[in-house]
Enzyme design. Structure first.
Site, mmCIF file in Angstrom:
data_model
loop_
_atom_site.group_PDB
_atom_site.id
_atom_site.type_symbol
_atom_site.label_atom_id
_atom_site.label_comp_id
_atom_site.label_asym_id
_atom_site.label_seq_id
_atom_site.Cartn_x
_atom_site.Cartn_y
_atom_site.Cartn_z
ATOM 1 N N GLY A 1 -10.094 -6.235 5.265
ATOM 2 C CA GLY A 1 -10.320 -5.825 6.644
ATOM 3 C C GLY A 1 -9.352 -6.417 7.640
ATOM 4 N N HIS B 1 -17.427 4.576 0.395
ATOM 5 C CA HIS B 1 -16.440 3.689 -0.222
ATOM 6 C C HIS B 1 -16.941 3.397 -1.636
ATOM 7 C CE1 HIS B 1 -13.780 -0.131 0.148
ATOM 8 N NE2 HIS B 1 -14.026 0.114 -1.111
ATOM 9 N N LYS C 1 -3.234 0.333 8.936
ATOM 10 C CA LYS C 1 -3.487 -0.693 7.931
ATOM 11 C C LYS C 1 -2.243 -1.527 7.694
ATOM 12 C CE LYS C 1 -6.883 1.414 4.797
ATOM 13 N NZ LYS C 1 -7.050 1.857 3.383
ATOM 14 N N ARG D 1 -7.290 -8.205 -8.604
ATOM 15 C CA ARG D 1 -8.003 -9.473 -8.785
ATOM 16 C C ARG D 1 -9.454 -9.181 -9.086
ATOM 17 N NH1 ARG D 1 -10.900 -9.205 -4.122
ATOM 18 N NH2 ARG D 1 -9.864 -8.429 -2.249
ATOM 19 N N LYS E 1 0.813 -1.221 0.000
ATOM 20 C CA LYS E 1 0.000 0.000 0.000
ATOM 21 C C LYS E 1 0.845 1.269 0.000
ATOM 22 C CE LYS E 1 -4.072 -2.065 2.186
ATOM 23 N NZ LYS E 1 -3.589 -3.449 2.258
ATOM 24 N N GLU F 1 -10.085 1.425 -5.609
ATOM 25 C CA GLU F 1 -10.985 1.824 -4.530
ATOM 26 C C GLU F 1 -10.680 3.252 -4.086
ATOM 27 O OE1 GLU F 1 -11.059 -1.050 -1.412
ATOM 28 O OE2 GLU F 1 -11.798 -2.640 -2.732
ATOM 29 N N HIS G 1 -15.076 -3.418 8.931
ATOM 30 C CA HIS G 1 -14.314 -2.968 7.752
ATOM 31 C C HIS G 1 -14.486 -3.910 6.577
ATOM 32 C CE1 HIS G 1 -12.512 -0.061 10.408
ATOM 33 N NE2 HIS G 1 -11.967 -1.011 11.145
#
Length: 714
Positions: A193, A236, A186, A321, A144, A303, A263
């Site tokens: 999540g 989201h 995260k 994916r 990330k 996202e 989450h």
């Protein structure tokens, strides 16, 4: 600039990283594919493969020997023990099976190895097509911190945060202070999540960081984390993108996945409600930029966090994916994204250009889980004694990997199915979703179906005013205790008495004296009317009713607390392979589906389901261990699972709320805390042990008090 003109500009992109593109000259025909997954996604992939004439190979763990995906495949191979680390995550074993079974390709589904860089590289080295993106795209987007740097350089808006290599506690605390609380912690790798916690204040930062790290290490073998400014109650919104080996990349519009618990998404829809066409176009353009920045090939999802007031948006992450919720995109674009995956993996160009992709109508997907919404959505495991689903059609899809008689396993995700509906607009689709959810009837393990029904009827959800804190914000309305209405109690009583009559008729037919009044005159009395009292437990309360048998057909029923009796009659019979109650009462006719077990009556109505059980005596309902400890003296396993960690030892003194042990179940970790102050007297668990729900794990006694000690008399 219109959406269509933007699409023309974005339908071809120049990748910033060179790719080993396949051209028409090196097209590879996929004749046989190994599906490296289980459950509903394995079945979903196999359906499309069979449609394309591709043979399918399944892999399965010891726990999945009789699973639906094994039965569906042309061939199936055992790959190990139930824990995923010893089966579905065994990269080399899966490659070996693909080779020996003659597969040209491996489809990873979602989860497990679908975003595993090493597995994608191993497929390439083994000359097996990985039906997914290039390994470098998985690597860049899977980390990330790296993905956010790439996105920022590509001009994609990125949320404020810390993505550095220094993972010391001091540095992370300092950066959290700089960002300002609340802060999202995260795991750098992974998703779903896992390894994700929110620290709302500085005082809880260290404890939340420890939990996130521990879960990240367990799930992704890496405990590195990043920090982000936690946007309170955002939306989201994610965009489906698709690239091919020829440099083409398109988006298939967006989905809204805002309504979540723990989450994790619970209901999704496409397109996202209450967005302008210009904002929709900006989201699509940003998503394609993100895909082009990493040379993306195949199905992926970008996202975004969307401020629900200002509608500004920021990149959150990219899932390299197929997504669980891809079906809603298929419904509104009239596509088969798994077919696209196979064709692109074989070297073909994308089936459609950007200007050929249109939105049509609206779609919802509801994820049906084995879980307890009233107990913080605690995941559950257990048997599916009874399972009836809506009837699939052009507008209704039921995607599942289980059948009646199967069991939701403690080792894997507790999702039972996905229910997807399409309508000409959002209102039409939502009405269909409510109707179809009412037809999803399950007995054997608790589910979230009733919760989803209530969610779909909530006025704010109907208006599209959704955000990631929606469930918590409306907790009292969605999760508050609801007593069964009188008419529901009456139906439960009617089921019992009608079923007694049916059983008597069966007994009469099987007897040597079928005309015996002991069979044919159930409830008849010569000089008076039979009056019976019924008592049931429904949820957390006991409900009672009194039934008076009339001389002719029917009954008089009074529910406890009601002012008057109601004249009630009905029939209980099979209809469309379901037991149906038709009840006449109060000048109206109501219908319910019914499941009867030796101890329970299950009613499935248009407004939800109800379970009526004979009350359990208090002496049986207390949580009692082998030494007689009850209630606050013990800590029990809230679900079936595997003991991951034990924090205490015999003789330790603990305070109420101190962690005692961790249970891993359904790919999540749960910390069990001390119910009160005390001293550890007994520990009934060890690391790695499988435990059942409500098993007594730890027993407490008062500090300094020996077991069996008799206090001094006063």
């Amino acid at each position: 600039m219109t959406l269509k003109s933007r699409g023309k500009l974005l339908s071809k992109c120049v990748f910033l990283q060179t790719q080993p593109w396949r051209s028409a000259s090196n097209y590879v025909q996929i004749r046989k594919v190994l599906v490296a997954n289980r459950g509903e996604i394995a079945c979903r992939v196999m359906r499309t493969a069979k449609k394309l004439g591709i043979q399918t190979v399944a892999v399965y763990s010891d726990a999945d020997t009789s699973a639906a995906h094994v039965e569906m495949a042309d061939e199936a191979y055992n790959i190990g023990l139930p824990p995923s680390q010893e089966s579905y995550l065994r990269r080399e074993k899966i490659i070996d099976i693909a080779k020996c079974s003659g597969c040209q390709a491996i489809h990873p589904g979602y989860g497990f190895l679908s975003e595993n860089t090493e597995f994608a590289e191993l497929c390439h080295k083994s000359d097996i097509i990985f039906v997914g993106p290039p390994a470098n795209a998985i690597r860049d987007m899977g980390i990330k911190s790296a993905s956010k740097s790439i996105m920022s350089a590509a001009g994609v808006p990125v949320i404020e945060g810390y993505h550095g290599d220094d993972q010391s506690m001091a540095k992370l605390k300092q950066e959290a202070e700089n960002i300002g609380f609340p802060v999202m912690i995260k795991a750098v790798l992974g998703g779903g999540g896992k390894g994700m916690r929110v620290a709302f204040t500085a005082s809880e930062f260290e404890s939340q960081l420890e939990l996130a790290r521990h879960e990240a290490l367990k799930s992704f073998a890496d405990q590195a984390v990043l920090l982000e400014k936690f946007v309170v109650e955002p939306r989201h919104v994610e965009v489906q993108i698709f690239g091919d080996h020829h440099g083409n990349c398109v988006h298939l519009f967006e989905r809204d996945c805002s309504v979540q618990r723990r989450h994790q998404k619970i209901i999704e829809e496409a397109p996202a409600p209450n967005l302008s066409e210009s904002l929709r176009a900006e989201l699509g353009e940003s998503a394609v930029k993100a895909a082009c920045a990493v040379g993306y090939v195949g199905a992926g999802t970008v996202e975004f966090i969307l401020d629900r007031h200002s509608h500004t948006f920021h990149f959150m992450e990219m899932n390299t994916r197929l997504q669980v919720e891809h079906a809603v995109t298929e419904m509104v674009t009239n596509t088969d994204l798994v077919e696209w995956q196979f064709r692109v993996a074989a070297g073909e160009k994308l089936p459609l250009t950007q200007e050929e992709i249109y939105l049509r109508g609206h779609a919802f997907e509801a994820r049906i889980y084995a879980e307890s919404p009233s107990n913080n959505f605690m995941p559950l495991a257990g048997p599916l004694h009874y399972l009836a689903t809506p009837v699939p059609s052009a507008d209704v899809r039921v995607e599942t990997g289980v059948r009646q008689g199967d069991e939701v396993s403690v080792y894997y995700d507790p999702m039972i199915a996905k229910l997807i509906v399409w309508g000409k607009d959002r209102t039409d689709a939502l009405i269909k979703m409510r109707t179809q959810l009412a037809d999803y009837n399950i007995v054997g393990v608790d589910t979230n179906v009733d919760f989803l029904l209530d969610l779909c009827k909530h006025s704010e959800f109907i208006s599209g005013n959704v955000h990631t804190n929606f469930i918590e914000h409306h907790r009292s309305e969605l999760l508050g205790h609801k007593s069964p209405p009188d008419h529901i109690v009456i139906q439960a009583v009617l089921v019992v008495v009608l079923n007694e009559q049916l059983e008597a008729q069966k007994a009469a037919s099987a007897s040597q004296d079928p005309f015996s009044p002991f069979f044919s005159e159930i409830g008849m009395r010569l000089n008076h009317l039979l009056v019976r009292d019924f008592s049931f437990r429904c949820g957390k309360e006991v409900v009672t009713a009194q039934v008076t048998y009339k001389k002719r057909e029917g009954f008089l029923v009074r529910v406890s607390g009601a002012e008057e009796q109601l004249d009630v009659s009905g029939t209980l019979s099979m209809s469309n392979n379901r037991l149906e109650l038709i009840c006449h009462m109060d000048k109206k006719v109501v219908k319910s589906h019914v499941v009867i077990t030796p101890t329970d009556v299950h009613l499935f109505t248009r407004d939800g389901s109800y379970q009526f059980s004979l009350p359990v005596p208090k002496f049986k309902s207390a949580e009692i261990d082998d030494a007689g400890a009850t209630g606050g003296d013990v800590a029990v396993a809230p679900m079936p699972g595997v003991v991951e960690k034990v924090y205490v030892k015999l003789g330790d003194v603990v305070k109420a709320g101190d962690p005692l042990f961790i249970i891993t179940a359904m790919k999540m970790e749960y910390v069990i805390h001390a119910p009160r102050d005390g001293q550890i007297e007994k520990i009934n668990c060890s690391v790695g042990e499988n435990v059942s729900k409500n098993a007594v794990m730890v027993k407490l006694r008062e500090e300094g008090k020996d077991r069996g000690e008799v206090p001094n008399a006063v």
